[in-house]
Design an enzyme around this catalytic site. Structure first.
Site, PDB file in Angstrom:
ATOM      1  N   ASP A   1      16.834   9.904  -8.830  1.00  0.00           N
ATOM      2  CA  ASP A   1      18.292  10.071  -8.806  1.00  0.00           C
ATOM      3  C   ASP A   1      18.888   9.968  -7.402  1.00  0.00           C
ATOM      4  O   ASP A   1      20.007  10.452  -7.166  1.00  0.00           O
ATOM      5  CB  ASP A   1      18.698  11.409  -9.445  1.00  0.00           C
ATOM      6  CG  ASP A   1      18.475  11.430 -10.952  1.00  0.00           C
ATOM      7  OD1 ASP A   1      18.392  10.336 -11.546  1.00  0.00           O
ATOM      8  OD2 ASP A   1      18.380  12.529 -11.523  1.00  0.00           O
TER       9      ASP A   1
ATOM     10  N   HIS B   1       0.810  -1.213   0.000  1.00  0.00           N
ATOM     11  CA  HIS B   1       0.000   0.000   0.000  1.00  0.00           C
ATOM     12  C   HIS B   1       0.847   1.269   0.000  1.00  0.00           C
ATOM     13  O   HIS B   1       0.322   2.371   0.072  1.00  0.00           O
ATOM     14  CB  HIS B   1      -0.912  -0.036   1.246  1.00  0.00           C
ATOM     15  CG  HIS B   1      -2.072   0.894   1.190  1.00  0.00           C
ATOM     16  ND1 HIS B   1      -2.231   1.941   2.083  1.00  0.00           N
ATOM     17  CD2 HIS B   1      -3.143   0.954   0.350  1.00  0.00           C
ATOM     18  CE1 HIS B   1      -3.340   2.585   1.809  1.00  0.00           C
ATOM     19  NE2 HIS B   1      -3.925   2.015   0.766  1.00  0.00           N
TER      20      HIS B   1
ATOM     21  N   ASP C   1       0.772  19.438  18.612  1.00  0.00           N
ATOM     22  CA  ASP C   1       1.439  20.622  19.150  1.00  0.00           C
ATOM     23  C   ASP C   1       1.989  21.474  18.009  1.00  0.00           C
ATOM     24  O   ASP C   1       1.331  21.601  16.977  1.00  0.00           O
ATOM     25  CB  ASP C   1       2.505  20.232  20.167  1.00  0.00           C
ATOM     26  CG  ASP C   1       1.884  19.705  21.473  1.00  0.00           C
ATOM     27  OD1 ASP C   1       0.680  19.948  21.682  1.00  0.00           O
ATOM     28  OD2 ASP C   1       2.593  19.069  22.251  1.00  0.00           O
TER      29      ASP C   1
ATOM     30  N   LYS D   1      -4.049  10.754   4.998  1.00  0.00           N
ATOM     31  CA  LYS D   1      -3.533  10.057   6.173  1.00  0.00           C
ATOM     32  C   LYS D   1      -2.470  10.960   6.794  1.00  0.00           C
ATOM     33  O   LYS D   1      -1.263  10.719   6.655  1.00  0.00           O
ATOM     34  CB  LYS D   1      -2.902   8.706   5.780  1.00  0.00           C
ATOM     35  CG  LYS D   1      -3.844   7.795   4.971  1.00  0.00           C
ATOM     36  CD  LYS D   1      -3.557   7.877   3.509  1.00  0.00           C
ATOM     37  CE  LYS D   1      -4.212   6.803   2.677  1.00  0.00           C
ATOM     38  NZ  LYS D   1      -5.644   6.665   2.761  1.00  0.00           N
TER      39      LYS D   1
ATOM     40  N   HIS E   1      -9.328  10.954   1.601  1.00  0.00           N
ATOM     41  CA  HIS E   1      -8.401   9.838   1.414  1.00  0.00           C
ATOM     42  C   HIS E   1      -7.083  10.092   2.140  1.00  0.00           C
ATOM     43  O   HIS E   1      -6.167   9.275   2.088  1.00  0.00           O
ATOM     44  CB  HIS E   1      -8.139   9.627  -0.084  1.00  0.00           C
ATOM     45  CG  HIS E   1      -7.511   8.318  -0.424  1.00  0.00           C
ATOM     46  ND1 HIS E   1      -6.187   8.206  -0.807  1.00  0.00           N
ATOM     47  CD2 HIS E   1      -8.018   7.068  -0.444  1.00  0.00           C
ATOM     48  CE1 HIS E   1      -5.909   6.940  -1.057  1.00  0.00           C
ATOM     49  NE2 HIS E   1      -7.003   6.219  -0.842  1.00  0.00           N
TER      50      HIS E   1
ATOM     51  N   LYS F   1       3.209   4.458  -1.142  1.00  0.00           N
ATOM     52  CA  LYS F   1       3.298   5.369  -2.285  1.00  0.00           C
ATOM     53  C   LYS F   1       4.594   6.162  -2.152  1.00  0.00           C
ATOM     54  O   LYS F   1       4.678   7.115  -1.359  1.00  0.00           O
ATOM     55  CB  LYS F   1       2.114   6.337  -2.332  1.00  0.00           C
ATOM     56  CG  LYS F   1       0.771   5.685  -2.672  1.00  0.00           C
ATOM     57  CD  LYS F   1       0.022   5.275  -1.455  1.00  0.00           C
ATOM     58  CE  LYS F   1      -1.352   4.734  -1.800  1.00  0.00           C
ATOM     59  NZ  LYS F   1      -2.062   4.246  -0.610  1.00  0.00           N
TER      60      LYS F   1
END
Length: 418
Positions: free
Chosen positions: A120, A113, A305, A300, A298, A115
């Site tokens: 380089d 899952h 603080d 996350k 969608h 991404k």
């Protein structure tokens, strides 16, 4: 092994596909030596075709290009789509934990899952945005609200080494041992560290099914316990375990302003139902809950603080916390925290409905039983989940949706670094 904080990094927040895709595609267009991509979803739509064009151009310029997709998250590609990548020298791999008897995937719950993009060895992207048109506003009311970060600095070296190790390990477990020895040498990374690019301290934190099974959740809980003023968590799929919920309640009871931004217009109906089961308990403890209603959430991300932030692929549900392979970055930087906090504040003010106990009404009858069962399921599911089979990170060539599967694209290709 516990990961160490990496100082001297710079992070740029990217919101939705409108900001993310142009930065990624421009970076690929400027790649000189190497492009590595891991993604759960690559669709053969207008975004996927742009990705294909960018990768083909980079490979033809002489860059080594590797892209790994999840075999379940990404549907079968057309033979033309895969052939064009293969002919240009792009190496495309599918994460697949095992065979499919009778067309079924018995390890459905175990997914790659993450991404991640590394260009380089000098520039990286980490977040929750897939390569599909539903991350663009012109997709319509089902377009997703999501985030990623662009990273420069020493942390990129760590992410780069991780991606190389993942490729080598995946090929090994796929059974291509002869090629694996060649690939292991190719992917062996010197422990070089990039120069400082900013003032942010950061951690690259992953969740896997062997050595880092609870790292992401554990870092969340550490930050929640340390919070003194404010916690804002925006997460698409919120159904964490008992210990996580307990830490949130304790924080709210000691006077921390705890806020959750959850899906109000979910892309899957059961998500909102599952989250609502915990609403009464959280609200009674002083946690404030906002439902984002403009389009499917969608994201996350979280801020705590004035310094701590996180952006990544990990939801706060059993799939991400117990099953999936995930990757987040945790950032200690006041400037980035201020930027992400401002973005989340705008969401709460302009695109969310605040949920109150009065609006929910009292729990009684079946809703009370359902809430009780769900709450205690969340307490025990991590232990139960360990009984289910786990896979190794096995990489195979993706198959087209028509005709015979392509030969392994990583077999017999020239070493572009030679």
């Amino acid at each position: 092994m516990e990961r160490r904080w990496s100082p001297g990094n710079h992070f740029t927040l990217l919101e939705n596909g409108e900001e993310f895709f142009p930065r990624v595609f421009a970076s690929i267009a400027n790649a000189k030596r190497e492009v590595i991509i891991e993604t759960f979803i690559l669709f053969e739509d207008k975004v996927g075709l742009q990705m294909q064009e960018a990768l083909i151009a980079a490979s033809r310029r002489g860059a080594q290009v590797d892209i790994t997709v999840d075999d379940w998250g990404s549907p079968d590609f057309s033979e033309h789509f895969l052939s064009a990548l293969k002919e240009a020298g792009v190496r495309i791999h599918a994460f697949n934990p095992g065979p499919r008897p009778f067309g079924l995937r018995p390890h459905l719950l175990r997914r790659m899952h993450r991404k991640i993009v590394v260009i380089d060895g000098e520039l990286a992207f980490v977040g929750g945005i897939n390569y599909s048109a539903d991350h663009l506003a012109d997709y319509g009311p089902e377009a997703k609200q999501d985030y990623a970060v662009e990273i420069r600095g020493p942390l990129v070296s760590e992410i780069h080494r991780f991606c190389h190790a993942s490729l080598a390990e995946g090929l090994r477990y796929a059974g291509h041992k002869r090629q694996w020895w060649r690939w292991r040498k190719q992917f062996r990374m010197p422990r070089e560290v990039l120069p400082r690019a900013g003032d942010a301290d950061a951690l690259f934190v992953v969740r896997d099914n062997r050595r880092h099974m609870d790292d992401i959740e554990r870092h969340y809980r550490i930050a929640i316990r340390a919070a003194k003023k404010r916690i804002v968590i925006a997460n698409a799929y919120f159904f964490p375990g008992y210990r996580f919920i307990k830490e949130l309640k304790r924080a709210a009871r000691r006077g921390v302003d705890v806020r959750l931004i959850l899906q109000g217009q979910p892309d899957m109906a059961f998500v909102k139902t599952a989250a609502e089961m915990l609403y009464h308990s959280l609200l009674r403890s002083g946690v404030r809950i906002y439902e984002y209603c403009e389009r499917p959430l969608h994201g996350k991300v979280a801020v705590m603080d004035d310094e701590w932030s996180t952006v990544g692929s990990s939801n706060l549900d059993p799939m991400s916390l117990v099953f999936n392979l995930e990757a987040n970055v945790i950032i200690r930087d006041r400037e980035f925290n201020r930027t992400l906090s401002g973005n989340l504040d705008k969401l709460m003010c302009n695109a969310c409905n605040e949920i109150t106990l009065q609006g929910l009404g009292e729990l009684q009858g079946w809703p009370l039983v359902r809430s009780f069962l769900a709450y205690h399921f969340s307490r025990h599911y991590p232990r139960w989940a360990t009984w289910l089979p786990r896979h190794v990170p096995r990489l195979i060539p993706p198959a087209p949706n028509a005709g015979k599967p392509l030969a392994p694209v990583f077999a017999g290709l020239k070493d572009k670094q030679a």
